[in-house]
Each structure stands twice: as C-alpha cells, then as structure tokens.
Design a protein around this motif. Structure first.
Motif, PDB file in Angstrom:
ATOM      1  N   ASP A  98     -14.734   5.610  -3.276  1.00  0.00           N
ATOM      2  CA  ASP A  98     -13.846   6.757  -3.086  1.00  0.00           C
ATOM      3  C   ASP A  98     -12.417   6.333  -2.774  1.00  0.00           C
ATOM      4  OD1 ASP A  98     -15.899   8.537  -3.556  1.00  0.00           O
ATOM      5  OD2 ASP A  98     -16.388   8.774  -1.434  1.00  0.00           O
ATOM      6  N   LEU A  99     -12.252   5.240  -2.027  1.00  0.00           N
ATOM      7  CA  LEU A  99     -10.920   4.840  -1.572  1.00  0.00           C
ATOM      8  C   LEU A  99     -10.648   3.375  -1.883  1.00  0.00           C
ATOM      9  CD1 LEU A  99     -11.021   6.511   1.962  1.00  0.00           C
ATOM     10  CD2 LEU A  99      -9.857   7.373  -0.063  1.00  0.00           C
ATOM     11  N   ASP A 100      -9.401   3.087  -2.269  1.00  0.00           N
ATOM     12  CA  ASP A 100      -8.960   1.710  -2.427  1.00  0.00           C
ATOM     13  C   ASP A 100      -8.605   1.147  -1.055  1.00  0.00           C
ATOM     14  OD1 ASP A 100      -9.154   1.990  -5.183  1.00  0.00           O
ATOM     15  OD2 ASP A 100      -7.030   2.490  -5.424  1.00  0.00           O
ATOM     16  N   ASP A 101      -8.516  -0.174  -0.961  1.00  0.00           N
ATOM     17  CA  ASP A 101      -8.034  -0.823   0.253  1.00  0.00           C
ATOM     18  C   ASP A 101      -6.514  -0.791   0.219  1.00  0.00           C
ATOM     19  OD1 ASP A 101     -10.682  -1.395   0.764  1.00  0.00           O
ATOM     20  OD2 ASP A 101     -10.544  -3.459   0.039  1.00  0.00           O
ATOM     21  N   ILE A 102      -5.889  -0.442   1.329  1.00  0.00           N
ATOM     22  CA  ILE A 102      -4.428  -0.400   1.379  1.00  0.00           C
ATOM     23  C   ILE A 102      -3.921  -0.970   2.692  1.00  0.00           C
ATOM     24  CG2 ILE A 102      -4.168   1.586  -0.171  1.00  0.00           C
ATOM     25  CD1 ILE A 102      -3.552   3.247   2.388  1.00  0.00           C
ATOM     26  N   ALA A 103      -2.717  -1.474   2.630  1.00  0.00           N
ATOM     27  CA  ALA A 103      -1.971  -1.888   3.822  1.00  0.00           C
ATOM     28  C   ALA A 103      -0.517  -1.554   3.548  1.00  0.00           C
ATOM     29  CB  ALA A 103      -2.148  -3.381   4.075  1.00  0.00           C
ATOM     30  N   GLU A 104       0.079  -0.761   4.431  1.00  0.00           N
ATOM     31  CA  GLU A 104       1.445  -0.288   4.238  1.00  0.00           C
ATOM     32  C   GLU A 104       2.288  -0.605   5.461  1.00  0.00           C
ATOM     33  OE1 GLU A 104       0.908   3.700   1.617  1.00  0.00           O
ATOM     34  OE2 GLU A 104       0.448   3.882   3.750  1.00  0.00           O
ATOM     35  N   THR A 105       3.560  -0.895   5.197  1.00  0.00           N
ATOM     36  CA  THR A 105       4.521  -1.121   6.272  1.00  0.00           C
ATOM     37  C   THR A 105       5.916  -0.824   5.739  1.00  0.00           C
ATOM     38  OG1 THR A 105       5.181  -2.669   8.024  1.00  0.00           O
ATOM     39  CG2 THR A 105       4.898  -3.581   5.798  1.00  0.00           C
ATOM     40  N   VAL A 106       6.909  -1.000   6.589  1.00  0.00           N
ATOM     41  CA  VAL A 106       8.299  -0.844   6.181  1.00  0.00           C
ATOM     42  C   VAL A 106       8.993  -2.190   6.376  1.00  0.00           C
ATOM     43  CG1 VAL A 106      10.470   0.365   6.598  1.00  0.00           C
ATOM     44  CG2 VAL A 106       8.308   1.604   6.786  1.00  0.00           C
ATOM     45  N   ALA A 107       9.498  -2.727   5.273  1.00  0.00           N
ATOM     46  CA  ALA A 107      10.202  -4.010   5.300  1.00  0.00           C
ATOM     47  C   ALA A 107      11.682  -3.772   5.590  1.00  0.00           C
ATOM     48  CB  ALA A 107      10.023  -4.715   3.960  1.00  0.00           C
ATOM     49  N   PRO A 108      12.385  -4.673   6.216  1.00  0.00           N
ATOM     50  CA  PRO A 108      11.962  -6.020   6.519  1.00  0.00           C
ATOM     51  C   PRO A 108      11.295  -6.198   7.882  1.00  0.00           C
ATOM     52  CG  PRO A 108      14.289  -5.849   6.971  1.00  0.00           C
ATOM     53  CD  PRO A 108      13.833  -4.501   6.447  1.00  0.00           C
ATOM     54  N   ALA A 109      11.308  -5.174   8.722  1.00  0.00           N
ATOM     55  CA  ALA A 109      10.779  -5.351  10.087  1.00  0.00           C
ATOM     56  C   ALA A 109       9.272  -5.613  10.093  1.00  0.00           C
ATOM     57  CB  ALA A 109      11.106  -4.138  10.948  1.00  0.00           C
ATOM     58  N   CYS A 110       8.530  -4.831   9.327  1.00  0.00           N
ATOM     59  CA  CYS A 110       7.074  -4.968   9.237  1.00  0.00           C
ATOM     60  C   CYS A 110       6.418  -4.964  10.620  1.00  0.00           C
ATOM     61  CB  CYS A 110       6.689  -6.234   8.478  1.00  0.00           C
ATOM     62  SG  CYS A 110       7.402  -6.336   6.833  1.00  0.00           S
ATOM     63  N   SER A 111       6.933  -4.144  11.518  1.00  0.00           N
ATOM     64  CA  SER A 111       6.443  -4.137  12.896  1.00  0.00           C
ATOM     65  C   SER A 111       5.152  -3.341  13.064  1.00  0.00           C
ATOM     66  CB  SER A 111       7.518  -3.598  13.838  1.00  0.00           C
ATOM     67  OG  SER A 111       7.902  -2.297  13.448  1.00  0.00           O
ATOM     68  N   GLU A 112       4.894  -2.402  12.186  1.00  0.00           N
ATOM     69  CA  GLU A 112       3.672  -1.601  12.257  1.00  0.00           C
ATOM     70  C   GLU A 112       3.037  -1.558  10.875  1.00  0.00           C
ATOM     71  OE1 GLU A 112       4.156   2.269  13.952  1.00  0.00           O
ATOM     72  OE2 GLU A 112       5.604   1.556  15.424  1.00  0.00           O
ATOM     73  N   TRP A 113       1.716  -1.631  10.848  1.00  0.00           N
ATOM     74  CA  TRP A 113       0.969  -1.578   9.594  1.00  0.00           C
ATOM     75  C   TRP A 113      -0.061  -0.460   9.665  1.00  0.00           C
ATOM     76  CZ3 TRP A 113       1.358  -4.776   5.268  1.00  0.00           C
ATOM     77  CH2 TRP A 113       2.231  -5.863   5.397  1.00  0.00           C
ATOM     78  N   ASP A 114      -0.161   0.310   8.596  1.00  0.00           N
ATOM     79  CA  ASP A 114      -1.277   1.229   8.393  1.00  0.00           C
ATOM     80  C   ASP A 114      -2.170   0.534   7.384  1.00  0.00           C
ATOM     81  OD1 ASP A 114      -0.308   3.272  10.030  1.00  0.00           O
ATOM     82  OD2 ASP A 114       0.921   4.086   8.405  1.00  0.00           O
ATOM     83  N   ARG A 115      -3.446   0.375   7.724  1.00  0.00           N
ATOM     84  CA  ARG A 115      -4.318  -0.356   6.807  1.00  0.00           C
ATOM     85  C   ARG A 115      -5.713   0.233   6.780  1.00  0.00           C
ATOM     86  NH1 ARG A 115      -6.297  -6.044   9.307  1.00  0.00           N
ATOM     87  NH2 ARG A 115      -7.362  -5.209  11.118  1.00  0.00           N
ATOM     88  N   ARG A 116      -6.364  -0.044   5.645  1.00  0.00           N
ATOM     89  CA  ARG A 116      -7.750   0.373   5.465  1.00  0.00           C
ATOM     90  C   ARG A 116      -8.394  -0.635   4.518  1.00  0.00           C
ATOM     91  NH1 ARG A 116      -7.094   5.258   2.870  1.00  0.00           N
ATOM     92  NH2 ARG A 116      -7.025   4.204   0.871  1.00  0.00           N
TER      93      ARG A 116
END
Length: 88
Positions: free
Chosen positions: A42-60
């Motif tokens: 049902d779902l792909d694996d993902i990891a998201e952040t905002v560059a260049p800081a990359c201080s927080e990640w949303d992942r699955r």
C-alpha cells in the motif's frame, strides 16, 4: 501520494527527488525526499527533510542503518542538490 517535481538521482532502487526551493530568512531551503518503491504494498518507504539543515526527518519504512546511509549520501551530494534546486 505527494510527488516532488525534480529528480536528482537513484541508488539501489531508492530515488532522491526535490521540490521547488524556498527562501526563508534569506536562506535557500529545499524539500528533499528519498523514496523506495514497494510494488504490491500500500505504501512506499519514504524519508523527507528540508535541506540544507536536515534537522528533522519524517520517515516510514527505512531502518536506522538505512537512514544513516541516506543521510550520508545527502551530505556528500548536498552542494549538487542545492545547485540543482537553485537552477529551477
């Protein structure tokens, strides 16, 4: 599923894409996403952040070891990703 508009590269069936850059407090910020396609799930694996800081990640779906590899890959390619985003 939300899709980013720009493709940067792929490694071992994990795709790195980015979205339109935004200027925040005079600094360019770029949403980036790693995505591993999972046909038949049902779902792909993902990891998201905002560059260049990359201080927080949303992942699955990614393990801690995989995340360490993805973070290192992004750090090694940060300048190229930011340059690509600045050109759109």
């Amino acid at each position: 599923m939300l899709q980013y508009d720009f493709f940067y590269g792929a490694r071992r069936n994990i795709y790195l894409t980015f979205d339109y850059p935004r200027e925040v407090d005079g600094e360019l910020q770029v949403p980036v996403r790693f995505q591993r396609l999972r046909p038949g799930r049902d779902l792909d694996d993902i990891a998201e952040t905002v560059a260049p800081a990359c201080s927080e990640w949303d992942r699955r779906g990614f393990t801690d070891e995989e995340m360490a590899e993805l973070e290192a890959f992004l750090a090694d390619n940060m300048r190229a990703v930011m340059d690509a985003a600045a050109s759109v």
